[in-house]
Scaffold this motif. Sequence first.
Motif, mmCIF file in Angstrom:
data_model
loop_
_atom_site.group_PDB
_atom_site.id
_atom_site.type_symbol
_atom_site.label_atom_id
_atom_site.label_comp_id
_atom_site.label_asym_id
_atom_site.label_seq_id
_atom_site.Cartn_x
_atom_site.Cartn_y
_atom_site.Cartn_z
ATOM 1 N N CYS A 1 0.838 -1.194 0.000
ATOM 2 C CA CYS A 1 0.000 0.000 0.000
ATOM 3 C C CYS A 1 0.880 1.253 0.000
ATOM 4 N N THR A 2 0.402 2.299 -0.676
ATOM 5 C CA THR A 2 1.102 3.572 -0.611
ATOM 6 C C THR A 2 1.012 4.119 0.812
ATOM 7 N N ARG A 3 1.958 4.984 1.167
ATOM 8 C CA ARG A 3 2.027 5.480 2.538
ATOM 9 C C ARG A 3 1.397 6.864 2.679
ATOM 10 N N ASP A 4 0.517 7.232 1.760
ATOM 11 C CA ASP A 4 -0.200 8.490 1.882
ATOM 12 C C ASP A 4 -1.396 8.324 2.809
ATOM 13 N N MET A 5 -2.016 9.451 3.158
ATOM 14 C CA MET A 5 -3.242 9.443 3.957
ATOM 15 C C MET A 5 -4.284 10.235 3.194
ATOM 16 N N ALA A 6 -5.356 9.574 2.802
ATOM 17 C CA ALA A 6 -6.375 10.213 1.974
ATOM 18 C C ALA A 6 -7.734 9.595 2.283
ATOM 19 N N PRO A 7 -8.827 10.314 1.993
ATOM 20 C CA PRO A 7 -10.152 9.707 2.136
ATOM 21 C C PRO A 7 -10.367 8.662 1.062
ATOM 22 N N ARG A 8 -10.938 7.515 1.449
ATOM 23 C CA ARG A 8 -11.276 6.439 0.518
ATOM 24 C C ARG A 8 -12.747 6.108 0.703
ATOM 25 N N ALA A 9 -13.430 5.768 -0.387
ATOM 26 C CA ALA A 9 -14.868 5.494 -0.313
ATOM 27 C C ALA A 9 -15.148 4.021 -0.556
ATOM 28 N N THR A 10 -15.952 3.435 0.309
ATOM 29 C CA THR A 10 -16.389 2.052 0.187
ATOM 30 C C THR A 10 -17.895 2.040 -0.025
ATOM 31 N N LEU A 11 -18.354 1.450 -1.108
ATOM 32 C CA LEU A 11 -19.780 1.389 -1.374
ATOM 33 C C LEU A 11 -20.414 0.269 -0.557
ATOM 34 N N VAL A 12 -21.495 0.598 0.157
ATOM 35 C CA VAL A 12 -22.148 -0.354 1.051
ATOM 36 C C VAL A 12 -23.624 -0.450 0.667
ATOM 37 N N GLY A 13 -24.045 -1.622 0.212
ATOM 38 C CA GLY A 13 -25.460 -1.852 -0.047
ATOM 39 C C GLY A 13 -26.216 -2.001 1.254
ATOM 40 N N LEU A 14 -27.384 -1.360 1.353
ATOM 41 C CA LEU A 14 -28.139 -1.375 2.605
ATOM 42 C C LEU A 14 -29.076 -2.579 2.678
ATOM 43 N N PRO A 15 -29.310 -3.089 3.878
ATOM 44 C CA PRO A 15 -30.253 -4.205 4.029
ATOM 45 C C PRO A 15 -31.634 -3.832 3.522
ATOM 46 N N ALA A 16 -32.347 -4.800 3.009
ATOM 47 C CA ALA A 16 -33.710 -4.571 2.531
ATOM 48 C C ALA A 16 -34.565 -3.980 3.645
ATOM 49 N N GLY A 17 -35.382 -3.018 3.301
ATOM 50 C CA GLY A 17 -36.268 -2.401 4.273
ATOM 51 C C GLY A 17 -35.693 -1.179 4.955
ATOM 52 N N THR A 18 -34.426 -0.825 4.687
ATOM 53 C CA THR A 18 -33.844 0.373 5.271
ATOM 54 C C THR A 18 -34.580 1.606 4.753
ATOM 55 N N ASP A 19 -34.978 2.472 5.646
ATOM 56 C CA ASP A 19 -35.740 3.662 5.286
ATOM 57 C C ASP A 19 -34.787 4.846 5.117
ATOM 58 N N PRO A 20 -34.539 5.300 3.885
ATOM 59 C CA PRO A 20 -33.601 6.414 3.691
ATOM 60 C C PRO A 20 -34.140 7.757 4.166
ATOM 61 N N SER A 21 -35.417 7.834 4.506
ATOM 62 C CA SER A 21 -35.964 9.093 5.025
ATOM 63 C C SER A 21 -35.724 9.238 6.525
ATOM 64 N N ALA A 22 -35.215 8.179 7.160
ATOM 65 C CA ALA A 22 -34.932 8.217 8.596
ATOM 66 C C ALA A 22 -33.436 8.400 8.822
ATOM 67 N N ASP A 23 -33.092 9.062 9.935
ATOM 68 C CA ASP A 23 -31.681 9.208 10.287
ATOM 69 C C ASP A 23 -31.055 7.826 10.462
ATOM 70 N N LEU A 24 -29.794 7.718 10.052
ATOM 71 C CA LEU A 24 -29.111 6.426 10.126
ATOM 72 C C LEU A 24 -27.753 6.601 10.786
ATOM 73 N N ALA A 25 -27.570 5.958 11.933
ATOM 74 C CA ALA A 25 -26.253 5.919 12.558
ATOM 75 C C ALA A 25 -25.422 4.855 11.856
ATOM 76 N N VAL A 26 -24.209 5.205 11.448
ATOM 77 C CA VAL A 26 -23.323 4.283 10.737
ATOM 78 C C VAL A 26 -22.123 3.993 11.618
ATOM 79 N N ARG A 27 -21.990 2.741 12.021
ATOM 80 C CA ARG A 27 -20.886 2.310 12.875
ATOM 81 C C ARG A 27 -19.939 1.445 12.059
ATOM 82 N N VAL A 28 -18.687 1.839 11.999
ATOM 83 C CA VAL A 28 -17.688 1.141 11.194
ATOM 84 C C VAL A 28 -16.708 0.433 12.117
#
Length: 240
Positions: A98-125
């Motif tokens: 791996c390169t030794r830089d520090m940068a933001p990286r994006a990981t695409l995460v599919g949501l479980p069926a039934g997740t309501d996008p109109s409601a606030d969602l706490a994301v724990r990684v």
Amino acid sequence: MSRRRLTLIGLLGAGVLTAGALTGCASGAASAPSSSLPSEAATAVPAGEVGAAWVDAGRSIAVVTYGSSSCVPTVGGDPQIADGALTVDLVDPSQGPCTRDMAPRATLVGLPAGTDPSADLAVRVTGAADGETLLAGLTDVPTASEDLAPSAGWVSSSLVAIVTYGSSSCVPTVESVSADGDDVAVQFATPPADQVCTMDFVPRVTLADVGAEAGDGPVSLILSGGNVQAPDPIAVLGSR
């Protein structure tokens, strides 16, 4: 007059590269996202913190972590949601070094069926990154598209995650950003003529800093270049 400036990175996690490649970004059959090396680092997500954005009409989120730009974490196992909180376990990719830089990286995460996008969602990684963020619910949930259309969402007040589709090993990189009336034009870099791309066809995430051009109201992106097919402006989901 529009202002143009170089911006940042195209990258994504949660993917499996298919065997076989060819010159140019040819497409084939696959469905998992991948990552690429960014052209320059960004500071919208401080080291050690986690960000997130709604994409794909609220059916997925882009989870942004900070670390080596060439080793984007992937999703390990199925994300779990309980009591309005989504837990995502990230794992480091097996390839290296791996390169030794520090940068933001994006990981695409599919949501479980039934997740309501109109409601606030706490994301724990957990796992390869550790942190938590609160993703405000969408006030206007768009109709989901079935034609693999690009999408975008706010990660922060300036950073957006842009999902496009194509070869997992040839993620678009941002060449410039400029104001275009009430919209923001994002120009992707032209890939090298000798670039070798896998023959899969998957979602990829590019991060772009559009804060200086976005204004204060709702924002739509006009995407061009980089073999990206996006004939219409794309509304940026979420709040900043």
